[in-house]
Enzyme design. Structure first.
Site, PDB file in Angstrom:
ATOM      1  N   HIS A 148      48.604  30.918  46.773  1.00 37.03           N
ATOM      2  CA  HIS A 148      47.548  30.443  47.127  1.00 37.03           C
ATOM      3  C   HIS A 148      46.608  30.215  46.771  1.00 37.03           C
ATOM      4  CE1 HIS A 148      48.100  34.221  45.730  1.00 37.03           C
ATOM      5  NE2 HIS A 148      46.718  34.581  44.374  1.00 37.03           N
ATOM      6  N   ASN A 188      47.910  30.628  40.730  1.00 39.87           N
ATOM      7  CA  ASN A 188      48.777  31.557  39.486  1.00 39.87           C
ATOM      8  C   ASN A 188      50.142  31.364  39.855  1.00 39.87           C
ATOM      9  OD1 ASN A 188      46.220  32.802  37.854  1.00 39.87           O
ATOM     10  ND2 ASN A 188      45.775  34.078  39.263  1.00 39.87           N
ATOM     11  N   ARG A 212      37.528  35.349  52.391  1.00 35.62           N
ATOM     12  CA  ARG A 212      37.214  35.615  51.180  1.00 35.62           C
ATOM     13  C   ARG A 212      37.989  36.251  50.678  1.00 35.62           C
ATOM     14  NH1 ARG A 212      32.292  33.064  50.890  1.00 35.62           N
ATOM     15  NH2 ARG A 212      31.364  33.157  52.610  1.00 35.62           N
ATOM     16  N   GLU A 242      49.878  38.326  41.897  1.00 33.43           N
ATOM     17  CA  GLU A 242      49.958  39.394  42.345  1.00 33.43           C
ATOM     18  C   GLU A 242      50.424  39.191  44.151  1.00 33.43           C
ATOM     19  OE1 GLU A 242      45.770  41.644  43.050  1.00 33.43           O
ATOM     20  OE2 GLU A 242      45.628  41.047  40.821  1.00 33.43           O
TER      21      GLU A 242
HETATM   22  P1  5GP Z   1      46.567  36.703  42.492  1.00 34.77           P
HETATM   23  O1  5GP Z   1      46.021  37.391  41.393  1.00 34.77           O
HETATM   24  O2  5GP Z   1      48.439  37.378  42.933  1.00 34.77           O
HETATM   25  O3  5GP Z   1      46.562  35.022  41.541  1.00 34.77           O
HETATM   26  O4  5GP Z   1      45.507  36.845  43.463  1.00 34.77           O
HETATM   27  C1  5GP Z   1      45.164  37.306  44.303  1.00 34.77           C
HETATM   28  C2  5GP Z   1      44.115  37.947  44.615  1.00 34.77           C
HETATM   29  O5  5GP Z   1      44.162  38.819  46.355  1.00 34.77           O
HETATM   30  C3  5GP Z   1      43.805  38.698  44.250  1.00 34.77           C
HETATM   31  O6  5GP Z   1      42.203  37.994  43.865  1.00 34.77           O
HETATM   32  C4  5GP Z   1      42.651  39.739  45.106  1.00 34.77           C
HETATM   33  O7  5GP Z   1      41.629  40.182  45.013  1.00 34.77           O
HETATM   34  C5  5GP Z   1      43.292  39.186  46.422  1.00 34.77           C
HETATM   35  N1  5GP Z   1      43.531  40.484  47.105  1.00 34.77           N
HETATM   36  C6  5GP Z   1      44.823  41.224  47.077  1.00 34.77           C
HETATM   37  N2  5GP Z   1      44.835  41.935  48.516  1.00 34.77           N
HETATM   38  C7  5GP Z   1      43.485  41.629  49.562  1.00 34.77           C
HETATM   39  C8  5GP Z   1      43.691  41.914  50.917  1.00 34.77           C
HETATM   40  O8  5GP Z   1      44.069  42.603  51.798  1.00 34.77           O
HETATM   41  N3  5GP Z   1      42.190  40.866  51.593  1.00 34.77           N
HETATM   42  C9  5GP Z   1      41.702  39.838  50.646  1.00 34.77           C
HETATM   43  N4  5GP Z   1      40.206  39.607  51.203  1.00 34.77           N
HETATM   44  N5  5GP Z   1      41.977  39.402  49.183  1.00 34.77           N
HETATM   45  C10 5GP Z   1      42.905  40.726  48.834  1.00 34.77           C
END
Ligand code: 5GP
Length: 117
Positions: A102, A89, A31, A97
């Site tokens: 993913h 993304n 999650r 990020e």
């Molecule tokens: P991006 O912006 O790279 O597509 O998405 C990264 C996602 O990873 C974000 O939705 C963020 O909330 C999630 N995320 C970042 N750090 C953690 C973490 O430590 N645990 C979990 N479960 N999700 C994380």
């Protein structure tokens, strides 16, 4: 964190806790820590690929497996009937990020049209 590793590497090796919903062996589902929908699950390969743009031809079977696992998890989470959204993304303009490929699985309510903000 070692160079090239990410928070998702730490979730894979268990040093950072996560609410894991499915372990597919070479894939992992947990999650999102900051959910953007009632159901928001992050789907990853355990192999660290920086982004979709960094996949190679040798990753095609693994990513096909990930797509199939996404349908399994979506069904198990009750999303099959109502539908859901799958997003990845890629790079800075998309706001990626975490530099570990993913897919976001989002659902549990009508999500509205796809938008940037
Ligand atoms: P991006 O912006 O790279 O597509 O998405 C990264 C996602 O990873 C974000 O939705 C963020 O909330 C999630 N995320 C970042 N750090 C953690 C973490 O430590 N645990 C979990 N479960 N999700 C994380």
């Amino acid at each position: 964190m070692t160079e090239g590793s990410t928070i998702f590497s730490q979730i894979i090796d268990g040093t950072t806790p996560a609410d894991i919903v499915y372990d597919g062996g070479d894939t992992l589902f947990f999650r999102d820590i900051a959910p953007k929908a009632p159901v928001h699950i992050v789907a990853i390969t355990k192999k660290a690929i920086s982004s979709l743009q960094d996949m190679t031809e040798e990753d095609t079977v693994l990513l096909g497996k990930l797509m199939h696992d996404i349908t399994t998890v979506a069904d198990a989470q009750g999303l099959k009937e109502g539908g859901y959204r799958v997003i990845t993304n890629v790079g800075n303009d998309a706001g990626q990020e975490v530099k570990h490929l993913h897919f976001h699985i989002l659902g549990g309510e009508p999500l509205g049209p796809l938008r940037c903000q």
